[in-house]
Design a protein around this motif. Structure first.
Motif, mmCIF file in Angstrom:
data_model
loop_
_atom_site.group_PDB
_atom_site.id
_atom_site.type_symbol
_atom_site.label_atom_id
_atom_site.label_comp_id
_atom_site.label_asym_id
_atom_site.label_seq_id
_atom_site.Cartn_x
_atom_site.Cartn_y
_atom_site.Cartn_z
ATOM 1 N N LEU A 171 0.835 -1.209 0.000
ATOM 2 C CA LEU A 171 0.000 0.000 0.000
ATOM 3 C C LEU A 171 0.862 1.247 0.000
ATOM 4 C CD1 LEU A 171 -2.671 -1.037 2.645
ATOM 5 C CD2 LEU A 171 -2.904 -1.013 0.166
ATOM 6 N N PRO A 172 0.500 2.223 -0.805
ATOM 7 C CA PRO A 172 1.276 3.465 -0.807
ATOM 8 C C PRO A 172 1.041 4.262 0.476
ATOM 9 C CG PRO A 172 -0.596 3.636 -2.313
ATOM 10 C CD PRO A 172 -0.583 2.237 -1.781
ATOM 11 N N SER A 173 2.019 5.052 0.848
ATOM 12 C CA SER A 173 1.897 5.889 2.043
ATOM 13 C C SER A 173 0.916 7.024 1.768
ATOM 14 C CB SER A 173 3.264 6.472 2.401
ATOM 15 O OG SER A 173 3.649 7.399 1.400
ATOM 16 N N PRO A 174 0.395 7.665 2.826
ATOM 17 C CA PRO A 174 -0.481 8.821 2.617
ATOM 18 C C PRO A 174 0.203 9.931 1.819
ATOM 19 C CG PRO A 174 -0.669 8.060 4.864
ATOM 20 C CD PRO A 174 0.453 7.285 4.238
ATOM 21 N N GLU A 175 1.512 10.109 2.040
ATOM 22 C CA GLU A 175 2.253 11.131 1.299
ATOM 23 C C GLU A 175 2.251 10.814 -0.195
ATOM 24 O OE1 GLU A 175 3.624 9.458 3.968
ATOM 25 O OE2 GLU A 175 3.343 11.058 5.422
ATOM 26 N N ALA A 176 2.415 9.553 -0.520
ATOM 27 C CA ALA A 176 2.424 9.152 -1.930
ATOM 28 C C ALA A 176 1.050 9.351 -2.556
ATOM 29 C CB ALA A 176 2.867 7.701 -2.066
ATOM 30 N N LEU A 177 0.004 9.148 -1.772
ATOM 31 C CA LEU A 177 -1.349 9.331 -2.293
ATOM 32 C C LEU A 177 -1.661 10.806 -2.532
ATOM 33 C CD1 LEU A 177 -3.304 6.798 -0.074
ATOM 34 C CD2 LEU A 177 -2.735 6.551 -2.497
ATOM 35 N N ALA A 178 -1.116 11.672 -1.684
ATOM 36 C CA ALA A 178 -1.395 13.103 -1.793
ATOM 37 C C ALA A 178 -0.549 13.766 -2.872
ATOM 38 C CB ALA A 178 -1.146 13.782 -0.452
ATOM 39 N N PHE A 179 0.582 13.171 -3.174
ATOM 40 C CA PHE A 179 1.518 13.757 -4.135
ATOM 41 C C PHE A 179 0.989 13.590 -5.550
ATOM 42 C CE2 PHE A 179 5.319 13.250 -6.884
ATOM 43 C CZ PHE A 179 5.820 14.524 -6.760
ATOM 44 N N LYS A 180 0.914 14.691 -6.289
ATOM 45 C CA LYS A 180 0.467 14.634 -7.686
ATOM 46 C C LYS A 180 1.696 14.751 -8.562
ATOM 47 C CE LYS A 180 -2.738 16.656 -10.987
ATOM 48 N NZ LYS A 180 -3.196 15.474 -11.635
ATOM 49 N N GLU A 181 1.992 13.663 -9.228
ATOM 50 C CA GLU A 181 3.165 13.618 -10.087
ATOM 51 C C GLU A 181 2.854 14.281 -11.426
ATOM 52 O OE1 GLU A 181 6.546 10.248 -10.928
ATOM 53 O OE2 GLU A 181 4.560 9.659 -10.282
ATOM 54 N N GLU A 182 3.852 14.942 -11.980
ATOM 55 C CA GLU A 182 3.687 15.571 -13.286
ATOM 56 C C GLU A 182 3.425 14.485 -14.323
ATOM 57 O OE1 GLU A 182 6.237 18.148 -16.550
ATOM 58 O OE2 GLU A 182 7.150 17.631 -14.634
ATOM 59 N N SER A 183 2.469 14.721 -15.184
ATOM 60 C CA SER A 183 2.178 13.730 -16.219
ATOM 61 C C SER A 183 2.565 14.277 -17.586
ATOM 62 C CB SER A 183 0.702 13.339 -16.193
ATOM 63 O OG SER A 183 -0.103 14.460 -16.400
ATOM 64 N N VAL A 184 2.828 13.361 -18.495
ATOM 65 C CA VAL A 184 3.227 13.692 -19.852
ATOM 66 C C VAL A 184 2.288 12.959 -20.791
ATOM 67 C CG1 VAL A 184 5.083 13.533 -21.554
ATOM 68 C CG2 VAL A 184 5.631 13.888 -19.139
ATOM 69 N N GLN A 236 -8.152 4.885 -18.463
ATOM 70 C CA GLN A 236 -6.810 5.407 -18.728
ATOM 71 C C GLN A 236 -6.032 5.602 -17.419
ATOM 72 O OE1 GLN A 236 -8.265 8.736 -20.926
ATOM 73 N NE2 GLN A 236 -7.603 7.869 -22.893
ATOM 74 N N LYS A 237 -6.741 5.992 -16.382
ATOM 75 C CA LYS A 237 -6.104 6.161 -15.078
ATOM 76 C C LYS A 237 -5.648 4.809 -14.530
ATOM 77 C CE LYS A 237 -6.849 9.155 -11.215
ATOM 78 N NZ LYS A 237 -7.818 9.952 -10.487
ATOM 79 N N MET A 238 -6.446 3.770 -14.759
ATOM 80 C CA MET A 238 -6.060 2.427 -14.315
ATOM 81 C C MET A 238 -4.785 1.972 -15.037
ATOM 82 S SD MET A 238 -9.715 0.479 -14.015
ATOM 83 C CE MET A 238 -8.991 -1.062 -13.476
ATOM 84 N N ILE A 239 -4.703 2.219 -16.328
ATOM 85 C CA ILE A 239 -3.512 1.847 -17.092
ATOM 86 C C ILE A 239 -2.305 2.629 -16.575
ATOM 87 C CG2 ILE A 239 -2.426 1.915 -19.376
ATOM 88 C CD1 ILE A 239 -5.283 1.434 -20.549
ATOM 89 N N ARG A 240 -2.491 3.933 -16.334
ATOM 90 C CA ARG A 240 -1.399 4.767 -15.824
ATOM 91 C C ARG A 240 -0.905 4.252 -14.473
ATOM 92 N NH1 ARG A 240 -3.550 9.525 -16.447
ATOM 93 N NH2 ARG A 240 -4.475 9.681 -14.393
ATOM 94 N N ARG A 241 -1.821 3.914 -13.587
ATOM 95 C CA ARG A 241 -1.421 3.412 -12.259
ATOM 96 C C ARG A 241 -0.692 2.080 -12.370
ATOM 97 N NH1 ARG A 241 -6.600 5.031 -8.502
ATOM 98 N NH2 ARG A 241 -6.028 7.207 -8.282
ATOM 99 N N LEU A 242 -1.143 1.229 -13.281
ATOM 100 C CA LEU A 242 -0.454 -0.044 -13.496
ATOM 101 C C LEU A 242 0.987 0.201 -13.933
ATOM 102 C CD1 LEU A 242 -0.505 -3.156 -13.827
ATOM 103 C CD2 LEU A 242 -1.155 -2.739 -16.196
ATOM 104 N N LEU A 243 1.178 1.100 -14.884
ATOM 105 C CA LEU A 243 2.531 1.418 -15.345
ATOM 106 C C LEU A 243 3.371 2.046 -14.233
ATOM 107 C CD1 LEU A 243 1.705 2.789 -18.901
ATOM 108 C CD2 LEU A 243 2.871 0.644 -18.346
ATOM 109 N N ASP A 244 2.762 2.925 -13.444
ATOM 110 C CA ASP A 244 3.483 3.548 -12.330
ATOM 111 C C ASP A 244 3.941 2.503 -11.313
ATOM 112 O OD1 ASP A 244 3.146 6.066 -13.443
ATOM 113 O OD2 ASP A 244 1.485 6.628 -12.124
ATOM 114 N N GLU A 245 3.053 1.564 -10.973
ATOM 115 C CA GLU A 245 3.409 0.511 -10.017
ATOM 116 C C GLU A 245 4.513 -0.381 -10.565
ATOM 117 O OE1 GLU A 245 2.579 0.002 -6.813
ATOM 118 O OE2 GLU A 245 1.560 1.936 -6.986
ATOM 119 N N TYR A 246 4.423 -0.724 -11.835
ATOM 120 C CA TYR A 246 5.452 -1.539 -12.476
ATOM 121 C C TYR A 246 6.796 -0.819 -12.419
ATOM 122 C CZ TYR A 246 8.015 -4.112 -16.031
ATOM 123 O OH TYR A 246 8.969 -4.840 -16.694
#
Length: 97
Positions: free
Chosen positions: A39-52, A78-88
């Motif tokens: 599980l990601p930390s609360p900080e990781a959940l709150a952090f909005k990473e720059e997207s391209v 699309q968000k599900m695909i992005r999260r999958l790639l981020d986790e990978y």
């Protein structure tokens, strides 16, 4: 009408199940395996990473799968695909780094 009947039937079953007493015993639980906390930390959940924005061609079966799953869970596919790639990426950066 059917939904009301099912709600009553399920509610009755849940009430019986929830009213049963749990009996705890002092027995060995067997082999235990410690698993990593994924599980990601609360900080990781709150952090909005720059997207391209990118253009990518995916297989029809992959897109259909994500669209079906997204619909089930009320999420953008699309968000599900992005999260999958981020986790990978995160999982493999730790291994490589």
């Amino acid at each position: 009408m059917l939904s009301e009947f099912l709600a009553q039937a399920i509610g009755a079953r849940a009430k019986v199940f929830m009213s049963r007493k749990i009996v705890y015993t002092d027995e060995p639980i067997g082999k235990v395996e410690v698993v990593a906390d994924t599980l990601p930390s609360p900080e990781a959940l709150a952090f909005k990473e720059e997207s391209v924005k990118v253009t990518i061609a995916l297989s029809r079966s992959s897109v259909d799968f994500f669209k079906r799953e997204a619909k089930k869970h009320g999420a953008p596919y699309q968000k599900m695909i992005r999260r999958l790639l981020d986790e990978y990426t995160r999982a493999n950066q730790v291994k490589a780094g």
